[in-house]
Design an enzyme around this catalytic site. Sequence first.
Site, PDB file in Angstrom:
ATOM      1  N   ASP A   1     -18.961 -14.509 -11.007  1.00  0.00           N
ATOM      2  CA  ASP A   1     -19.103 -15.808 -10.356  1.00  0.00           C
ATOM      3  C   ASP A   1     -17.973 -16.002  -9.346  1.00  0.00           C
ATOM      4  OD1 ASP A   1     -19.353 -18.517  -9.670  1.00  0.00           O
ATOM      5  OD2 ASP A   1     -19.996 -19.089 -11.680  1.00  0.00           O
TER       6      ASP A   1
ATOM      7  N   SER B   1     -24.739 -25.075 -12.707  1.00  0.00           N
ATOM      8  CA  SER B   1     -23.561 -25.357 -11.897  1.00  0.00           C
ATOM      9  C   SER B   1     -23.026 -26.747 -12.245  1.00  0.00           C
ATOM     10  CB  SER B   1     -23.881 -25.197 -10.411  1.00  0.00           C
ATOM     11  OG  SER B   1     -22.713 -25.248  -9.630  1.00  0.00           O
TER      12      SER B   1
ATOM     13  N   HIS C   1     -22.699 -16.627  -9.441  1.00  0.00           N
ATOM     14  CA  HIS C   1     -22.956 -18.033  -9.762  1.00  0.00           C
ATOM     15  C   HIS C   1     -24.440 -18.316  -9.943  1.00  0.00           C
ATOM     16  CE1 HIS C   1     -21.491 -22.128 -10.057  1.00  0.00           C
ATOM     17  NE2 HIS C   1     -22.405 -22.547  -9.186  1.00  0.00           N
TER      18      HIS C   1
END
Length: 301
Positions: A219, A118, A254
Amino acid sequence: MKASWCLLLACALSFASAMADGVPVRENGLVATWYAPVHKAPVVLVLGGSECGEKGGQFLAEHIASLGFGALSLAYCGVDGLSPAVKNIPLEYFGKAIDWIEKQPLTDKKHIGVYGVSVGGETALVVAARDKRITAVVAGAPSSVVWQGFDPANYGAVSPTYLLDGKPVPYLPYDMSQAFISILDLYQRSLNTLPQHPEAIIPVENINGPVLLLSGKADALWPSPAMSEQVIARLDAKHFRFAHEHIAYDNAGHVAPLPPSNNSALKTLSTLGGTEEGNTAARTDAWARTGSFFKKYLGNP
């Protein structure tokens, strides 16, 4: 904004696994946890996401250490005198962490990698692009650009994510010209303004080693598959001499690049995109690829 999603991720990671035997590091301003290898071996600098603090990075570093590598989980905001949020983070701080890694007697100094997910994936690319001591990079759900910083305590404040020599590193600002329907919508719309902010692009062609990017096609936080493809396209255009690859997983979000875990908290993360089955399959494959990549390009510990 981004923080509400990241708090969910942080809570899950906090309970994702029992802590391995990591040693706290509080030297030269560093806030980190050191997982020493049992003998001289490559070492991986590990960066958690925008949850800041240490829990996310420790979760990732435990898994890296389980492969036999040394691992330094580095907090870079939110704790012990560091920036309180993802903003105004000195890039020199990461150089200090690599300095520390090099000084450890069990570190193979010629083989130091970086692993981030991330915002940690964004940071991994930024750090590797400016420090030649990093010779292998795995970035999960990463960004192709430096994004504007953010602070959950004051969403209206505009700050850079990183500083270099005390000055803001150029970033891509959020496009607030109209209301956004989701966080993903905000990032996608803001990414469309990149032609007006080319200075925000991470100069990934400066990385001194192979690059592996991992993302989930579903995501729901930010457009990591598209941004990963931008990274690959730039590397190709710049005739990057090292191996580079992007793996994007169907039905995964994600959390696709996270190591596998049986913890039930991770099952709630489908709100970050994908299905439980898709995310589970993605994490299993992504972790296998991460381990194989570091063993191939850093050396099998």
